[in-house]
Enzyme design. Structure first.
Site, PDB file in Angstrom:
ATOM      1  CD1 TRP A   1     -24.268  91.733 144.402  1.00  0.00           C
ATOM      2  CD2 TRP A   1     -24.677  91.363 146.487  1.00  0.00           C
ATOM      3  NE1 TRP A   1     -24.253  93.032 145.342  1.00  0.00           N
ATOM      4  CE2 TRP A   1     -24.380  92.903 146.533  1.00  0.00           C
ATOM      5  CE3 TRP A   1     -24.595  90.974 147.937  1.00  0.00           C
ATOM      6  CZ2 TRP A   1     -23.903  93.407 147.390  1.00  0.00           C
ATOM      7  CZ3 TRP A   1     -24.481  91.669 149.021  1.00  0.00           C
ATOM      8  CH2 TRP A   1     -23.964  93.189 148.976  1.00  0.00           C
TER       9      TRP A   1
ATOM     10  CE  LYS B   1     -28.342  82.853 152.498  1.00  0.00           C
ATOM     11  NZ  LYS B   1     -28.543  82.396 151.342  1.00  0.00           N
TER      12      LYS B   1
ATOM     13  CG  ASP C   1     -29.609 105.405 176.222  1.00  0.00           C
ATOM     14  OD1 ASP C   1     -30.013 106.544 176.569  1.00  0.00           O
ATOM     15  OD2 ASP C   1     -30.126 104.342 175.947  1.00  0.00           O
TER      16      ASP C   1
ATOM     17  CD  GLU D   1     -30.635 107.923 180.110  1.00  0.00           C
ATOM     18  OE1 GLU D   1     -31.799 108.232 179.981  1.00  0.00           O
ATOM     19  OE2 GLU D   1     -30.230 106.745 179.781  1.00  0.00           O
TER      20      GLU D   1
END
Length: 635
Positions: free
Chosen positions: A90, A125, A335, A389
């Protein structure tokens, strides 16, 4: 409902401009058609949209032919980008720094095979002028949450033995849809899984007579309580339900039962979370979304995509292609497209004039995107189904782009459920049968619609399902088979009538939300601070339908009979014809194919010998809401 030997086949679909009221808007419709053609040529050139929609093959993390790993990302405002993760402890190490490879903002890195392994966690990052932030790659195919910190990370997903589909896609049928949510499909107070849904729920759905599953909340979303509508990672299945291989197993299991699987796809907006989603990905809001108020959906607390940007259209079309090809699904229910189609998002807007569909409030870039998404979907899978929809009733959504339409196969008949719930709010004797029959049978000539009594929307906390609206607290005390309760009797009778009337009069399909077929009690409320993070109302109590001492099973048996009759008789191949309606008598009758539906909604009168003109012949009862099921003393 009675059966007769006469049939009347459905008439051919009309064209959009057959509507004389649209002639005044011919210029707008023609402009949309030209804009769709222009954008298609702009994106696909001399090729087709399927060749253009390959962003998921270019961006993200991929194995190369040589066995190495290559990662690419689009971040035009970035000044420096690192891959960080398990492989770098990391840390921002020089060997994991990406290089910019194009003026438009593409970044790239290639790594040896030994650097990256299956199930490793990683992020980006990203640095920009004046800021920095950790980001999950836009095209990541898997994101997982650390439940100790609640932080999401991308995860390398490259299993040694990827899932191989065993079953082909079922043939297209008029959709009898079972709307479902994986996480709340179990009875235990917990999040259920793709595997549980595949093994326990899919056989049940097939046994109920439905032929299509509409699955909600498939794409990754950081907040469970958003019902899957605050999407963060568009190419990743929600890890809280299982792995990509688990979801492939679910789709394959549906196909093994002859069920098509349509997923909710949320391209109308995106979650505002920056570390999990697309928001401020490269330090700017305008990378994927509109700037300012146009990009902010204040009611949904989310960002709205900028459909005028080629990179955004590329991302969203690639997303459609990915789900169709990677997971073998059978289509999409798009949607929230009202929010896409208008700058006001449909909020506080009554659509009372055709002007409302063709004036300056319409986002024609969004309309074009939807038309291209429909064309792409059907290009990849000609048998696929797309459902819109939309609460606005915009003309042309289900017309081909060549007519200036949007190319959807179906739209949700949202006026039907509104009608039923408005009637439930007034005394029975005040029900307007003219209003009811108009809403049940009304549709634009050129469009196919799917009717429903209620979907998940009516069951959310703050609202009530149909059965709970009808029965309320009596449900807790008098749903046993020996009850003598007029409120329960009325509620069960109307629950049955509402369903058979909606199934039978629906134009081209029918939808039911998971559990409503047997009158599932109470509301849906996902775990949140306000309820003590409880799963009590985020599950389905299947045992209620199996309890021989309760009347839920009678509702289930009737629903099964109605849905199976619709499928067996293929009723949606025939036009419904209103034979009779009478406001005073509260009676109406509709003919469809070999069936005639008779409905009596009078709160007091039961008619005998009621005269309705039908073709001569021998009739027999095919289904009756008064019929006693499973030893029930009452219907």
């Amino acid at each position: 409902m009675m059966k007769t030997p006469n049939k009347t086949y459905k008439s051919k679909t009309a064209a959009l401009l057959d509507d004389p009221y649209l002639q005044n808007y011919r210029t707008s419709i023609e402009r949309r058609k030209e804009l769709i053609d222009y954008k298609k040529k702009k994106y696909a050139g001399s090729g087709n949209l399927a060749d253009f929609a390959n962003g998921h093959h270019y961006y993200g993390l991929h194995k190369t032919a040589s066995g190495n790993w290559k990662f690419r990302e689009w971040a035009p405002n970035a000044r420096k980008i690192f891959l960080i993760g398990d492989f770098s402890d990391w840390k921002e190490l020089p060997e994991f720094e990406l290089r910019r490879i194009s003026k438009r903002g593409d970044w790239e890195i290639e790594l040896g095979d030994e650097k990256i392994q299956h199930e490793m966690l990683y992020k980006l990052k990203v640095y920009w002028d004046g800021g920095e932030g950790e980001r999950i790659p836009a095209y990541t195919k898997r994101a997982v949450q650390d439940f100790n910190t609640n932080i999401f990370s991308a995860q390398v997903w490259e299993p040694e033995k990827p899932y191989v589909f065993k079953h082909s896609r079922p043939e297209a049928e008029e959709p009898l849809i079972y709307e479902a949510h994986t996480g709340m499909a179990g009875e235990a107070e917990e999040v259920s899984s793709f595997i549980h849904f595949a093994d326990d729920i899919i056989p049940y759905i097939a046994g109920c007579g439905y032929n299509t599953i509409q699955l909600m909340a498939v794409m990754e979303h950081p907040y469970y309580g958003s019902f899957g509508y605050h999407v963060s990672n568009y190419f990743a299945v929600s890890s809280r339900f299982g792995t990509p291989e688990d979801f492939k197993y679910l789709v394959d299991k549906a196909h093994s039962f002859g069920l098509r699987l349509v997923m909710d796809i949320v391209h109308s907006h995106s979650v505002k979370n920056e570390q999990e989603g697309l928001a401020r990905f490269d330090g700017t809001i305008y990378q994927y979304f509109h700037e300012g108020e146009k990009g902010n959906h204040w009611l949904w607390d989310s960002f709205c995509f900028d459909y005028s940007k080629p990179e955004v259209v590329h991302f969203l079309l690639s997303n459609c292609k990915y789900w169709l090809e990677e997971y073998n699904i059978d289509g999409f229910r798009f949607d929230g497209i009202t929010s896409m189609l208008y700058s006001h998002h449909g909020l506080g807007k009554d659509f009372t004039s055709y002007d409302d569909y063709f004036q300056g409030d319409t986002d024609e870039d969004a309309f074009c995107y939807l038309a291209l998404a429909n064309e792409l979907t059907h290009q990849i899978n000609p048998k696929a189904v797309t459902i819109a929809e939309d609460v606005s009733g915009m003309p042309g959504l289900c017309c081909p782009a060549a007519q200036g339409g949007c190319g959807f196969d179906f739209r949700m008949a949202m006026g039907v459920t509104d009608c039923w719930f408005k009637l439930l709010d007034i005394p029975d004797e005040s029900w307007d049968i003219t209003y009811l029959t108009r809403e049940l049978l009304n549709k634009r000539a050129e469009e196919k619609t799917i009717s429903y009594v209620e979907s998940h929307d009516q069951a959310l906390v703050g609202g009530k399902t149909a059965i709970f609206t009808l029965i309320d607290k009596e449900m807790y005390f008098n749903m046993h088979t020996g009850s003598e309760n007029l409120i329960i009797d009325r509620g069960i009778a109307l629950h049955k009538i509402m369903r058979i009337a909606t199934v039978f009069t629906g134009d081209s399909g029918y939808l039911n939300f998971m559990g409503n077929e047997f009158g599932h009690p109470e509301w849906i409320d996902f775990p949140r601070e306000g309820n003590g993070w409880s799963y009590k109302y985020a599950r389905r109590q299947w045992s209620l339908k199996d309890n021989q001492n309760l009347r839920y099973r009678h509702l289930l048996n009737f629903d099964n009979e109605a849905v199976k009759l619709a499928g067996r008789e293929q009723i949606y191949k025939f036009d419904p014809c209103l034979l009779h309606f009478d406001n005073q008598d509260k009676v109406f009758a509709v003919k469809r194919g070999e069936l005639v539906l008779f409905v009596n909604l009078h709160p007091e009168k039961s008619y005998e010998g009621y005269g309705i003109e039908c073709l001569p012949g021998k009739y027999e009862i095919a289904i009756s809401s008064d019929k006693k099921f499973s030893g029930a003393s009452k219907g």
